[in-house]
Scaffold this active site. Structure first.
Site, PDB file in Angstrom:
ATOM      1  N   CYS A  32      38.404  30.071  38.024  1.00 41.88           N
ATOM      2  CA  CYS A  32      37.261  30.806  37.482  1.00 41.88           C
ATOM      3  C   CYS A  32      37.425  32.269  37.880  1.00 41.88           C
ATOM      4  O   CYS A  32      38.331  32.622  38.633  1.00 41.88           O
ATOM      5  CB  CYS A  32      35.940  30.227  37.993  1.00 41.88           C
ATOM      6  SG  CYS A  32      35.879  30.029  39.792  1.00 41.88           S
ATOM      7  N   HIS A  33      36.581  33.121  37.351  1.00 38.24           N
ATOM      8  CA  HIS A  33      36.719  34.560  37.548  1.00 38.24           C
ATOM      9  C   HIS A  33      35.366  35.202  37.834  1.00 38.24           C
ATOM     10  O   HIS A  33      34.315  34.618  37.547  1.00 38.24           O
ATOM     11  CB  HIS A  33      37.285  35.237  36.289  1.00 38.24           C
ATOM     12  CG  HIS A  33      38.496  34.574  35.710  1.00 38.24           C
ATOM     13  ND1 HIS A  33      39.762  34.768  36.207  1.00 38.24           N
ATOM     14  CD2 HIS A  33      38.631  33.713  34.666  1.00 38.24           C
ATOM     15  CE1 HIS A  33      40.637  34.063  35.486  1.00 38.24           C
ATOM     16  NE2 HIS A  33      39.964  33.412  34.553  1.00 38.24           N
ATOM     17  N   THR A  77      42.387  39.965  34.627  1.00 43.05           N
ATOM     18  CA  THR A  77      43.270  41.070  34.239  1.00 43.05           C
ATOM     19  C   THR A  77      42.506  42.361  33.977  1.00 43.05           C
ATOM     20  O   THR A  77      43.068  43.446  34.099  1.00 43.05           O
ATOM     21  CB  THR A  77      44.107  40.703  33.000  1.00 43.05           C
ATOM     22  OG1 THR A  77      43.239  40.395  31.909  1.00 43.05           O
ATOM     23  CG2 THR A  77      45.014  39.520  33.275  1.00 43.05           C
ATOM     24  N   ARG A 124      48.934  36.012  41.191  1.00 45.62           N
ATOM     25  CA  ARG A 124      49.094  35.595  39.796  1.00 45.62           C
ATOM     26  C   ARG A 124      50.052  36.536  39.081  1.00 45.62           C
ATOM     27  O   ARG A 124      49.916  37.751  39.166  1.00 45.62           O
ATOM     28  CB  ARG A 124      47.734  35.615  39.091  1.00 45.62           C
ATOM     29  CG  ARG A 124      47.724  34.929  37.734  1.00 45.62           C
ATOM     30  CD  ARG A 124      46.390  35.128  37.046  1.00 45.62           C
ATOM     31  NE  ARG A 124      46.141  34.137  35.997  1.00 45.62           N
ATOM     32  CZ  ARG A 124      45.266  34.296  35.018  1.00 45.62           C
ATOM     33  NH1 ARG A 124      44.549  35.405  34.948  1.00 45.62           N
ATOM     34  NH2 ARG A 124      45.084  33.359  34.110  1.00 45.62           N
ATOM     35  N   ARG A 130      49.799  39.998  25.296  1.00 46.64           N
ATOM     36  CA  ARG A 130      48.625  40.672  24.748  1.00 46.64           C
ATOM     37  C   ARG A 130      47.611  41.017  25.831  1.00 46.64           C
ATOM     38  O   ARG A 130      46.644  41.734  25.579  1.00 46.64           O
ATOM     39  CB  ARG A 130      47.984  39.808  23.658  1.00 46.64           C
ATOM     40  CG  ARG A 130      47.502  38.485  24.136  1.00 46.64           C
ATOM     41  CD  ARG A 130      47.169  37.503  23.018  1.00 46.64           C
ATOM     42  NE  ARG A 130      47.289  36.131  23.455  1.00 46.64           N
ATOM     43  CZ  ARG A 130      46.460  35.529  24.274  1.00 46.64           C
ATOM     44  NH1 ARG A 130      45.415  36.176  24.726  1.00 46.64           N
ATOM     45  NH2 ARG A 130      46.646  34.270  24.609  1.00 46.64           N
ATOM     46  N   ASP A 257      37.290  27.947  34.082  1.00 46.44           N
ATOM     47  CA  ASP A 257      37.707  29.234  33.510  1.00 46.44           C
ATOM     48  C   ASP A 257      36.503  30.130  33.220  1.00 46.44           C
ATOM     49  O   ASP A 257      36.618  31.109  32.494  1.00 46.44           O
ATOM     50  CB  ASP A 257      38.560  29.068  32.243  1.00 46.44           C
ATOM     51  CG  ASP A 257      39.256  30.373  31.838  1.00 46.44           C
ATOM     52  OD1 ASP A 257      39.692  31.120  32.731  1.00 46.44           O
ATOM     53  OD2 ASP A 257      39.353  30.664  30.625  1.00 46.44           O
ATOM     54  N   ASN A 262      37.978  36.589  26.760  1.00 51.95           N
ATOM     55  CA  ASN A 262      38.748  36.754  25.520  1.00 51.95           C
ATOM     56  C   ASN A 262      38.699  35.571  24.568  1.00 51.95           C
ATOM     57  O   ASN A 262      39.571  35.431  23.715  1.00 51.95           O
ATOM     58  CB  ASN A 262      40.218  37.069  25.836  1.00 51.95           C
ATOM     59  CG  ASN A 262      40.398  38.478  26.324  1.00 51.95           C
ATOM     60  OD1 ASN A 262      40.075  39.425  25.615  1.00 51.95           O
ATOM     61  ND2 ASN A 262      40.881  38.620  27.543  1.00 51.95           N
TER      62      ASN A 262
END
Length: 305
Positions: A32-33, A77, A124, A130, A257, A262
């Site tokens: 997860c983020h 990212t 990571r 992309r 996640d 995105n």
């Protein structure tokens, strides 16, 4: 600082359902983020997208709602190699979170140690063109060799079509290697076809390789989607994930996640994503390995002695 979201950005699903599947005690959401919040932790200037804010408080509220005990927070990212938001989430988790960082060759041993003390246990490497700019493989190998001294692992994110050209690099990594989302297979191809067979060979021949069987919402082509109480979501992904869980039960992880960066097609109900788990890990033993034993062994080994 004010940030304007990427046009068409899908925010995470509010008011997720309560899962019908009750995860085992001690379960870990292992992918997860957090995003920002941008006013506190600005997004990287080199980012390829600008997300909605998704704070540590919102992440941990979701953890509790879904019935999980712990999280593994992976550097997003959009924050580049500025790990402050992720580290802040770990430090404020009450010991219930570990992290995966993004670092550059210039990172110092003191910075690595500080992240380790905060709960970071891996780095990571992203090969999805992309999402990130190319980093030379010699730089990545140097980073991998350095973080190995702390017992960290390397998480790799790539797409299945790129596995042949990345094979030699991946198999030379000196650490445990964790693959994000089964290497993003094309699930419109046969599960017995050559593309997925190569990924199975990768895991079969290299016992340091683990896989996350997460993100069916990213991989699915025909659905159905995890929305509107759907209990049989992403059926086209099930054969792939189930095969990896059953062949490599001691080297698989699962995560929500959240907040699903995105996604272009739809934003899943995270409660229904949890209900996907018993379709791919079909026995209590497999569920416990996937959700408790494996992530604890990798991220909290000191509690497994």
């Amino acid at each position: 600082m004010q940030f304007e979201k990427t046009p068409g950005w899908l925010d995470w699903y509010t008011g997720p359902s309560k899962p019908k599947f009750q995860v085992p005690a001690g379960a870990v959401d292992a992918h997860c983020h957090v995003f920002g919040p941008g006013a506190e932790f600005p997004y990287a200037t080199e980012r390829k997208y600008t997300p909605c804010d998704a704070s540590k408080h919102q992440l941990y509220a979701l953890r509790d709602h879904l019935g999980f005990a712990r999280n593994v927070v992976v550097q997003a990212t959009c924050h580049g190699a500025d790990n402050r938001a992720m580290v802040d989430a770990l430090v404020n988790s009450g010991g219930k979170a570990r992290g995966v960082a993004t670092v550059k060759r210039s990172v110092t041993d003191e910075e690595i140690q500080a992240m380790h003390d905060a709960g970071v246990r891996g780095v990571r490497f992203n090969f999805v063109k992309r999402l990130v700019d190319f980093t030379p493989k010699d730089e990545l190998m140097e980073i991998a060799s350095r973080i190995a001294k702390w017992g960290w692992h390397v998480v790799i994110y790539f797409e299945a079509v790129d596995l042949p050209e990345l094979w030699d690099f991946f198999t030379a990594l000196p650490t445990t290697v964790v693959v994000d989302h089964m290497g993003r297979p094309d699930v419109s191809l046969p599960v017995d076809g050559p593309q997925f067979a190569l990924f199975q060979k990768f895991m079969r021949e290299h016992h340091n390789v683990w896989s996350k069987v997460s993100c069916p919402e990213r991989l699915s082509v025909t659905g159905p989607k995890a929305l509107n109480s759907e209990q049989n979501a992403y059926q086209d992904v099930i054969p792939f994930a189930k095969r990896i869980v059953e062949e490599f039960p001691d080297r698989v992880l699962w995560g929500t996640d959240w907040p699903h960066p995105n996604l272009k097609d739809h934003m899943p109900d995270d409660g229904l994503l949890v209900d996907f788990i018993p379709h791919i890990a079909t026995t209590p033993e497999l569920q416990r390995k996937l959700l408790v034993d494996n992530p604890m062994r990798l991220y909290w080994p000191e509690e497994n002695n």
